[in-house]
Design a protein around this motif. Structure first.
Motif, PDB file in Angstrom:
ATOM      1  N   SER A   1       0.813  -1.220   0.000  1.00  0.00           N
ATOM      2  CA  SER A   1       0.000   0.000   0.000  1.00  0.00           C
ATOM      3  C   SER A   1       0.840   1.260   0.000  1.00  0.00           C
ATOM      4  O   SER A   1       0.399   2.315  -0.471  1.00  0.00           O
ATOM      5  CB  SER A   1      -0.932   0.008   1.218  1.00  0.00           C
TER       6      SER A   1
ATOM      7  N   ARG B   1       1.158   2.968  -7.402  1.00  0.00           N
ATOM      8  CA  ARG B   1      -0.202   3.142  -6.887  1.00  0.00           C
ATOM      9  C   ARG B   1      -0.744   4.517  -7.252  1.00  0.00           C
ATOM     10  O   ARG B   1       0.010   5.417  -7.613  1.00  0.00           O
ATOM     11  CB  ARG B   1      -0.231   2.983  -5.360  1.00  0.00           C
TER      12      ARG B   1
ATOM     13  N   ARG C   1      -7.292   3.586  -2.944  1.00  0.00           N
ATOM     14  CA  ARG C   1      -5.943   3.508  -3.508  1.00  0.00           C
ATOM     15  C   ARG C   1      -5.853   2.293  -4.422  1.00  0.00           C
ATOM     16  O   ARG C   1      -6.104   1.159  -4.007  1.00  0.00           O
ATOM     17  CB  ARG C   1      -4.927   3.414  -2.368  1.00  0.00           C
ATOM     18  N   GLN C   2      -5.526   2.527  -5.691  1.00  0.00           N
ATOM     19  CA  GLN C   2      -5.265   1.455  -6.650  1.00  0.00           C
ATOM     20  C   GLN C   2      -3.807   1.042  -6.486  1.00  0.00           C
ATOM     21  O   GLN C   2      -2.917   1.886  -6.585  1.00  0.00           O
ATOM     22  CB  GLN C   2      -5.481   1.916  -8.082  1.00  0.00           C
ATOM     23  N   ILE C   3      -3.562  -0.234  -6.261  1.00  0.00           N
ATOM     24  CA  ILE C   3      -2.201  -0.707  -5.997  1.00  0.00           C
ATOM     25  C   ILE C   3      -1.828  -1.779  -7.003  1.00  0.00           C
ATOM     26  O   ILE C   3      -2.546  -2.777  -7.153  1.00  0.00           O
ATOM     27  CB  ILE C   3      -2.085  -1.279  -4.570  1.00  0.00           C
TER      28      ILE C   3
ATOM     29  N   SER D   1      -3.726  -7.148  -8.751  1.00  0.00           N
ATOM     30  CA  SER D   1      -3.628  -5.902  -8.005  1.00  0.00           C
ATOM     31  C   SER D   1      -4.536  -5.904  -6.778  1.00  0.00           C
ATOM     32  O   SER D   1      -5.133  -6.913  -6.426  1.00  0.00           O
ATOM     33  CB  SER D   1      -4.003  -4.737  -8.921  1.00  0.00           C
TER      34      SER D   1
END
Length: 217
Positions: free
Chosen positions: A132, A137, A153-155, A186
């Motif tokens: 994270s 991200r 949050r796109q990880i 992801s």
């Protein structure tokens, strides 16, 4: 239907598939080897097509319900310190997406985009505790009249090399609409106000645009 972010890759895969099928037919004389190669390339094409699928899921926007932004499994539910934007304690809900899940990101809420930032980074496996904060991200904050400010949050995972994020500061967005795409494995983290009433449990399967993550009365 396929997501627009996959059109180029799908076209390349189609060209490779057709070329391989034709070459195998003309150059490989041993029948079982020829058929093995042809089946393998068709499986490759099917995997590409299923990864970029984009099922249409109509959503009746509801400010009192926060919906899952992606398909996957709920792997984290815990109180944490969010250090990038809020700089205080929040309730984190994380959804892990395997390569076979739909990888479209949808807006979990309607509202105003207050913050949107891309971070280059590492490619640790998506379930790693440090992913994270250390992986590639994007961080997006939506201000909603009922939930207040919610961060997602796109990880990127170990296989992902590109995150697509359509959210820009100042945009008004609608719950359930296309918010972006993450290519090849992801995770998405949600950071909610403490005390938020959750509607999901750990290890539960979530469906983007359908599963209700949290509610406010």
């Amino acid at each position: 239907m396929f997501h627009k972010e996959g059109f180029k890759i799908i076209l390349i895969a189609l060209v490779i598939t057709v070329g391989t099928l034709l070459l195998a037919d003309s150059l490989i004389e041993t029948l079982w080897i020829q058929k093995t190669v042809q089946v393998a390339i068709l499986v490759f094409l099917l995997l590409i097509l299923q990864f970029f699928r984009n099922p249409k899921r109509p959503v009746n926007s509801d400010d009192f319900k926060l919906i899952a932004p992606v398909d996957g499994k709920v792997v984290v539910i815990e109180e944490v310190f969010e250090s990038e934007y809020f700089k205080d304690r929040r309730l984190q809900v994380s959804i892990f997406m395997s390569p076979i899940n739909v990888h479209v990101t949808r807006y979990a809420l309607s509202g105003l985009i207050k913050f949107s930032k891309y971070h280059p980074g590492k490619y640790l496996v998506a379930w790693h505790p440090k992913a994270s904060e250390e992986n590639e991200r994007t961080t997006i904050v939506i201000e909603n009249p009922v939930f207040g400010e919610v961060l997602y949050r796109q990880i990127a995972g170990a296989l992902a090399r590109r995150i697509v994020n359509y959210a820009k500061e100042g945009m008004q967005v609608v719950q359930g609409e296309d918010a972006g795409f993450i290519k090849f494995g992801s995770r998405v983290d949600l950071f909610l106000p403490l005390g938020t009433e959750l509607n999901v449990k750990l290890n539960e399967k979530a469906i983007g645009g359908k599963t209700i993550i949290a509610v406010r009365s």
